[in-house]
Design a protein around this motif. Structure first.
Motif, PDB file in Angstrom:
ATOM      1  N   TYR A   1       0.802  -1.227   0.000  1.00 39.55           N
ATOM      2  CA  TYR A   1       0.000   0.000   0.000  1.00 39.55           C
ATOM      3  C   TYR A   1       0.836   1.279   0.000  1.00 39.55           C
ATOM      4  O   TYR A   1       0.272   2.383  -0.046  1.00 39.55           O
ATOM      5  N   GLY A   2       2.148   1.158   0.029  1.00 37.68           N
ATOM      6  CA  GLY A   2       3.011   2.318  -0.112  1.00 37.68           C
ATOM      7  C   GLY A   2       2.939   3.314   1.019  1.00 37.68           C
ATOM      8  O   GLY A   2       3.061   4.526   0.796  1.00 37.68           O
ATOM      9  N   ALA A   3       2.738   2.823   2.226  1.00 33.05           N
ATOM     10  CA  ALA A   3       2.698   3.699   3.396  1.00 33.05           C
ATOM     11  C   ALA A   3       3.697   3.200   4.431  1.00 33.05           C
ATOM     12  O   ALA A   3       4.075   2.030   4.435  1.00 33.05           O
ATOM     13  N   SER A   4       4.101   4.079   5.319  1.00 37.86           N
ATOM     14  CA  SER A   4       5.074   3.710   6.343  1.00 37.86           C
ATOM     15  C   SER A   4       4.428   2.809   7.391  1.00 37.86           C
ATOM     16  O   SER A   4       3.194   2.773   7.536  1.00 37.86           O
ATOM     17  N   VAL A   5       5.261   2.117   8.141  1.00 37.64           N
ATOM     18  CA  VAL A   5       4.766   1.227   9.195  1.00 37.64           C
ATOM     19  C   VAL A   5       3.982   2.012  10.247  1.00 37.64           C
ATOM     20  O   VAL A   5       2.930   1.564  10.721  1.00 37.64           O
ATOM     21  N   SER A   6       4.481   3.183  10.616  1.00 39.18           N
ATOM     22  CA  SER A   6       3.777   3.981  11.629  1.00 39.18           C
ATOM     23  C   SER A   6       2.411   4.438  11.117  1.00 39.18           C
ATOM     24  O   SER A   6       1.418   4.430  11.867  1.00 39.18           O
ATOM     25  N   THR A   7       2.355   4.825   9.843  1.00 42.72           N
ATOM     26  CA  THR A   7       1.076   5.236   9.246  1.00 42.72           C
ATOM     27  C   THR A   7       0.112   4.060   9.197  1.00 42.72           C
ATOM     28  O   THR A   7      -1.080   4.199   9.510  1.00 42.72           O
ATOM     29  N   LEU A   8       0.613   2.898   8.816  1.00 44.44           N
ATOM     30  CA  LEU A   8      -0.228   1.712   8.745  1.00 44.44           C
ATOM     31  C   LEU A   8      -0.763   1.323  10.116  1.00 44.44           C
ATOM     32  O   LEU A   8      -1.918   0.894  10.243  1.00 44.44           O
ATOM     33  N   ARG A   9       0.062   1.488  11.141  1.00 45.76           N
ATOM     34  CA  ARG A   9      -0.402   1.166  12.488  1.00 45.76           C
ATOM     35  C   ARG A   9      -1.578   2.065  12.876  1.00 45.76           C
ATOM     36  O   ARG A   9      -2.555   1.610  13.477  1.00 45.76           O
ATOM     37  N   GLU A  10      -1.505   3.330  12.515  1.00 44.29           N
ATOM     38  CA  GLU A  10      -2.606   4.253  12.793  1.00 44.29           C
ATOM     39  C   GLU A  10      -3.852   3.869  11.991  1.00 44.29           C
ATOM     40  O   GLU A  10      -4.975   3.932  12.500  1.00 44.29           O
ATOM     41  N   ILE A  11      -3.648   3.485  10.733  1.00 45.68           N
ATOM     42  CA  ILE A  11      -4.776   3.089   9.884  1.00 45.68           C
ATOM     43  C   ILE A  11      -5.472   1.851  10.444  1.00 45.68           C
ATOM     44  O   ILE A  11      -6.702   1.791  10.528  1.00 45.68           O
ATOM     45  N   LEU A  12      -4.702   0.864  10.834  1.00 45.25           N
ATOM     46  CA  LEU A  12      -5.286  -0.372  11.355  1.00 45.25           C
ATOM     47  C   LEU A  12      -5.987  -0.137  12.691  1.00 45.25           C
ATOM     48  O   LEU A  12      -7.013  -0.770  12.981  1.00 45.25           O
ATOM     49  N   SER A  13      -5.467   0.779  13.482  1.00 46.57           N
ATOM     50  CA  SER A  13      -6.150   1.139  14.732  1.00 46.57           C
ATOM     51  C   SER A  13      -7.501   1.785  14.423  1.00 46.57           C
ATOM     52  O   SER A  13      -8.505   1.509  15.105  1.00 46.57           O
ATOM     53  N   ARG A  14      -7.524   2.615  13.406  1.00 45.63           N
ATOM     54  CA  ARG A  14      -8.785   3.256  12.986  1.00 45.63           C
ATOM     55  C   ARG A  14      -9.773   2.207  12.478  1.00 45.63           C
ATOM     56  O   ARG A  14     -10.954   2.234  12.833  1.00 45.63           O
ATOM     57  N   LEU A  15      -9.296   1.260  11.683  1.00 46.71           N
ATOM     58  CA  LEU A  15     -10.167   0.211  11.172  1.00 46.71           C
ATOM     59  C   LEU A  15     -10.632  -0.723  12.284  1.00 46.71           C
ATOM     60  O   LEU A  15     -11.715  -1.299  12.210  1.00 46.71           O
ATOM     61  N   SER A  16      -9.819  -0.840  13.319  1.00 49.15           N
ATOM     62  CA  SER A  16     -10.228  -1.627  14.479  1.00 49.15           C
ATOM     63  C   SER A  16     -11.427  -0.987  15.169  1.00 49.15           C
ATOM     64  O   SER A  16     -12.360  -1.677  15.601  1.00 49.15           O
ATOM     65  N   SER A  17     -11.423   0.351  15.254  1.00 49.27           N
ATOM     66  CA  SER A  17     -12.552   1.056  15.873  1.00 49.27           C
ATOM     67  C   SER A  17     -13.819   0.914  15.043  1.00 49.27           C
ATOM     68  O   SER A  17     -14.927   1.071  15.555  1.00 49.27           O
ATOM     69  N   GLU A  18     -13.674   0.592  13.744  1.00 50.63           N
ATOM     70  CA  GLU A  18     -14.818   0.399  12.858  1.00 50.63           C
ATOM     71  C   GLU A  18     -15.272  -1.063  12.831  1.00 50.63           C
ATOM     72  O   GLU A  18     -16.246  -1.400  12.144  1.00 50.63           O
ATOM     73  N   GLY A  19     -14.572  -1.925  13.540  1.00 55.64           N
ATOM     74  CA  GLY A  19     -14.968  -3.327  13.588  1.00 55.64           C
ATOM     75  C   GLY A  19     -14.493  -4.171  12.428  1.00 55.64           C
ATOM     76  O   GLY A  19     -14.895  -5.333  12.297  1.00 55.64           O
ATOM     77  N   LEU A  20     -13.620  -3.620  11.584  1.00 57.66           N
ATOM     78  CA  LEU A  20     -13.143  -4.361  10.420  1.00 57.66           C
ATOM     79  C   LEU A  20     -11.812  -5.062  10.682  1.00 57.66           C
ATOM     80  O   LEU A  20     -11.416  -5.957   9.921  1.00 57.66           O
ATOM     81  N   VAL A  21     -11.126  -4.645  11.725  1.00 53.39           N
ATOM     82  CA  VAL A  21      -9.812  -5.199  12.077  1.00 53.39           C
ATOM     83  C   VAL A  21      -9.802  -5.495  13.570  1.00 53.39           C
ATOM     84  O   VAL A  21     -10.452  -4.794  14.356  1.00 53.39           O
ATOM     85  N   ILE A  22      -9.082  -6.543  13.954  1.00 53.81           N
ATOM     86  CA  ILE A  22      -8.911  -6.893  15.354  1.00 53.81           C
ATOM     87  C   ILE A  22      -7.482  -6.555  15.772  1.00 53.81           C
ATOM     88  O   ILE A  22      -6.522  -6.983  15.122  1.00 53.81           O
ATOM     89  N   ALA A  23      -7.337  -5.770  16.831  1.00 58.56           N
ATOM     90  CA  ALA A  23      -6.021  -5.470  17.405  1.00 58.56           C
ATOM     91  C   ALA A  23      -5.712  -6.513  18.466  1.00 58.56           C
ATOM     92  O   ALA A  23      -6.528  -6.739  19.369  1.00 58.56           O
ATOM     93  N   GLU A  24      -4.547  -7.133  18.367  1.00 59.41           N
ATOM     94  CA  GLU A  24      -4.185  -8.223  19.273  1.00 59.41           C
ATOM     95  C   GLU A  24      -2.957  -7.893  20.108  1.00 59.41           C
ATOM     96  O   GLU A  24      -2.085  -8.729  20.326  1.00 59.41           O
ATOM     97  N   GLY A  25      -2.872  -6.664  20.584  1.00 57.68           N
ATOM     98  CA  GLY A  25      -1.770  -6.250  21.444  1.00 57.68           C
ATOM     99  C   GLY A  25      -0.426  -6.394  20.753  1.00 57.68           C
ATOM    100  O   GLY A  25      -0.225  -5.904  19.637  1.00 57.68           O
ATOM    101  N   GLN A  26       0.475  -7.089  21.390  1.00 57.45           N
ATOM    102  CA  GLN A  26       1.822  -7.256  20.852  1.00 57.45           C
ATOM    103  C   GLN A  26       1.858  -8.142  19.611  1.00 57.45           C
ATOM    104  O   GLN A  26       2.843  -8.148  18.872  1.00 57.45           O
TER     105      GLN A  26
END
Length: 222
Positions: free
Chosen positions: A42-67
């Motif tokens: 997707y051509g984005a940095s790891v830090s940016t992707l972490r923020e994106i996945l956290s946002r998608l987690s709040s939408e119920g589309l992604v599960i955050a599993e801590g470490q």
């Protein structure tokens, strides 16, 4: 373009692409989302992707599993029933409001959205399975058009997120009920043009519950 705007643009594009890939099933339920691989795709940095996945987690589309990182949210029969019930709750509330205030321009958008959906449904019934994603995009556009005159942007935003959850289940299960669903869409169009909100809610309930029953009976989510 400034560095800040460029970073925002990259992040927005990556968010849209990842979200779309999840909703349309290109990233399968349960898939582990490794940040290094996503960065290449997707051509984005790891830090940016972490923020994106956290946002998608709040939408119920992604599960955050801590470490352990992130994975695409799983699907289940109970999950589909829950999402379908929420969709019905919102759409049944919005339909009569939209029918009561929709003007000629609104009618035109509803007719145009149904025209595109009906075209794709005919293609699907003729055996063309290549247009599945476009069919579901048009399905979303039609149902969104039906309620867009409801007068509440908050409701529309909430509905959009719930519908995407519902759409993901349909894409994962490859749900297409053929002429039954097409006829229900025609009835919803007629209800919109005649401003029959009560009838529309009854048809919609049959439409959504029928889709859920069909999906679960076929064991597509087990």
């Amino acid at each position: 373009m400034s560095i800040e705007l460029l970073a925002t643009s990259i992040a927005d594009r990556a968010y849209d692409r990842i979200r779309t890939d999840i909703v349309f099933g290109r990233l399968s339920p349960g898939t582990r989302l490794r940040l290094d691989r996503l960065a290449d795709t997707y051509g984005a940095s790891v830090s940016t992707l972490r923020e994106i996945l956290s946002r998608l987690s709040s939408e119920g589309l992604v599960i955050a599993e801590g470490q352990r990182g992130f994975r695409v949210a799983p699907v289940s029969p109970a999950g589909f029933e829950d999402v379908a019930a929420m969709r019905l709750l919102l759409e049944i509330y919005a339909l009569p409001l939209s029918f009561a205030t929709g003007d000629l321009e609104w009618e035109s958008r509803v007719v145009a959205a149904h025209h595109k959906l009906a075209f794709m449904e005919r293609r699907m019934m003729a055996g063309d399975q290549e247009g599945t994603e476009l069919w579901k995009r048009y399905d979303r556009e039609f149902h969104q058009a039906l309620i867009e005159a409801c007068g509440s942007q908050t409701l529309l935003d909430l509905y959009g997120g719930v519908f995407d959850q519902y759409l993901r289940y349909q894409m994962v299960a490859v749900v297409f009920r053929g002429e039954i669903a097409a006829e229900e869409h025609r009835q919803l169009l007629d209800c919109a043009l005649t401003r029959n909100g009560e009838r529309a809610c009854a048809v919609l309930t049959q439409h959504v519950n029928g889709c859920v029953a069909y999906t679960l009976e076929n064991g597509a989510l087990t």
